[in-house]
Design a protein around this motif. Structure first.
Motif, short mmCIF file in Angstrom:
data_model
loop_
_atom_site.label_atom_id
_atom_site.label_comp_id
_atom_site.label_asym_id
_atom_site.label_seq_id
_atom_site.Cartn_x
_atom_site.Cartn_y
_atom_site.Cartn_z
N LYS A 194 -29.83 -11.62 -31.19
CA LYS A 194 -31.23 -11.54 -31.59
C LYS A 194 -31.99 -12.86 -31.47
O LYS A 194 -33.22 -12.87 -31.57
N HIS A 195 -31.27 -13.96 -31.28
CA HIS A 195 -31.93 -15.27 -31.21
C HIS A 195 -31.00 -16.25 -30.53
O HIS A 195 -29.85 -15.90 -30.17
N ASN A 221 -29.53 -12.12 -24.65
CA ASN A 221 -30.43 -12.47 -25.75
C ASN A 221 -31.65 -11.56 -25.61
O ASN A 221 -32.31 -11.55 -24.57
N ILE A 222 -31.95 -10.77 -26.63
CA ILE A 222 -32.98 -9.74 -26.50
C ILE A 222 -34.34 -10.33 -26.15
O ILE A 222 -35.11 -9.73 -25.37
N ASN A 223 -34.68 -11.49 -26.68
CA ASN A 223 -35.98 -12.10 -26.38
C ASN A 223 -36.04 -12.60 -24.94
O ASN A 223 -37.04 -12.39 -24.24
N GLU A 241 -34.43 -1.00 -31.61
CA GLU A 241 -33.11 -1.29 -32.15
C GLU A 241 -32.54 -0.01 -32.75
O GLU A 241 -33.18 0.65 -33.59
N HIS A 294 -26.22 -8.26 -38.98
CA HIS A 294 -27.47 -7.68 -38.48
C HIS A 294 -28.51 -8.73 -38.13
O HIS A 294 -29.39 -8.48 -37.28
N ARG A 295 -28.46 -9.88 -38.76
CA ARG A 295 -29.45 -10.92 -38.48
C ARG A 295 -29.26 -11.53 -37.10
O ARG A 295 -30.19 -12.11 -36.53
N HIS A 296 -28.05 -11.40 -36.58
CA HIS A 296 -27.74 -12.10 -35.33
C HIS A 296 -27.47 -11.17 -34.14
O HIS A 296 -27.59 -11.60 -32.99
N GLY A 298 -27.59 -6.95 -32.51
CA GLY A 298 -28.05 -5.57 -32.65
C GLY A 298 -27.84 -4.79 -31.37
O GLY A 298 -27.58 -5.35 -30.30
N TYR A 300 -29.60 -2.11 -28.78
CA TYR A 300 -30.97 -1.77 -28.41
C TYR A 300 -31.03 -0.80 -27.23
O TYR A 300 -30.13 -0.76 -26.38
#
Length: 306
Positions: A194-195, A221-223, A241, A294-296, A298, A300
């Motif tokens: 996620k980051h 990396n999703i971004n 997600e 979950h913060r790191h 996911g 999609y």
């Protein structure tokens, strides 16, 4: 059209040091050796996690696996009564392609893989199901395929883009944008970081073990991934997600592993297996832990059009 010549990427701006012949050899070795074991996960060789749409789905892993196929195919907006050329980028043994051919009578699907086992097993299943005129598997590399510009009306990658190089998966996106017709739809389903911030020690340790087990260069990396889609002219991008939707299928991993070990002991009276087969067991088990962060991390579904 069938070809057994693999086209290797020629780009010089690759984003990961494993973009070499050795890396591709690692992927092929992994799936050639461990590929047959995926039948323990799915009798139909659905080589991905499943999608839980309603509560009753949790009682059938195979149903959830096919639900995931439906989720991906529905986002492609495939017309029911119009000839449609679809490409499966990283097709495994062509299970999703064969399913799509049955669901959409006017569609023809071309699956792409670099793995001999997948190619041979997939062609066997295609012929067995009488789909030779609708589904074709080719041995090619989705990071620089041989297909002409704008060859396909639709394109999808179901848990295969993770095998592409770089955290932005630039080469597979570049190829997708090249071979997809203007106005064509695409859909990609996979796990993503996620980051790009520093990861917790335990997460990073598990993460590195997983990518080694599954012969991955890295997860995307999703971004960075969505930015690269835009860079290559893909638009109307929708990022969803669905981590909680796949969790019930992930819960089947321990049971599947126990069943696999019992079967292996019964058949061979031993658990002496090649490294690739053991990695195919470790990977999903560690993936269950990875999914808790979950913060790191996911899962999609990303869709859009050219």
């Amino acid at each position: 059209m069938e070809t057994d010549t693999i086209i290797q990427p020629t780009d010089v701006d690759l984003h990961h040091t494993t973009t070499t012949a050795l890396y591709y050899s690692t992927i092929k070795n992994y799936y050639n050796i461990a590929g047959p074991d995926y039948e323990a996960w799915s009798k139909d060789f659905n080589m991905h996690f499943g999608y839980c749409k309603k509560f009753s789905d949790i009682f059938s892993l195979e149903k959830m696996l096919y639900r995931m196929n439906d989720e991906v195919l529905e986002r492609l907006q495939i017309p029911a009564n119009k000839a449609t050329a679809i490409v499966d980028l990283g097709c495994g043994v062509g299970t999703v392609a064969r399913y799509a051919a049955k669901q959409y009578p006017c569609a023809t699907i071309t699956g792409v893989t670099i793995v001999d086992f997948q190619l041979n097993k997939g062609r066997e299943l295609i012929h067995k199901e009488g789909l030779d005129k609708k589904v074709t598997l080719v041995k090619d590399n989705f990071e620089g395929s041989h297909f002409a510009n704008e060859s396909f009306d639709r394109a999808y990658a179901l848990e295969s883009a993770c095998h592409a190089n770089g955290s932005n998966k630039q080469l597979v996106i570049k190829d997708l944008a090249k071979i997809l017709k203007t106005g064509g739809q695409f859909c990609i389903a996979d796990g993503f970081l996620k980051h790009d911030k520093k990861l917790p020690w335990l997460f990073e340790k598990i993460y590195k073990k997983i990518i080694a087990c599954w012969a991955l260069p890295c997860f995307g990396n999703i971004n960075e991934f969505t930015a690269t889609l835009e860079k290559y002219g893909l638009q109307n991008i929708k990022v969803e997600e669905i981590s909680l939707r796949i969790a019930p299928s992930v819960a089947y991993v321990p049971y599947t592993c126990v069943k696999f070990f019992i079967t292996e002991l019964w058949k061979n009276k031993s658990l002496k297996m090649k490294k690739e087969r053991w990695n195919n067991v470790y990977g999903p088990l560690l993936g269950m832990i990875l999914g808790l962060y979950h913060r790191h991390f996911g899962y999609y579904i990303i869709s859009g059009n050219k």
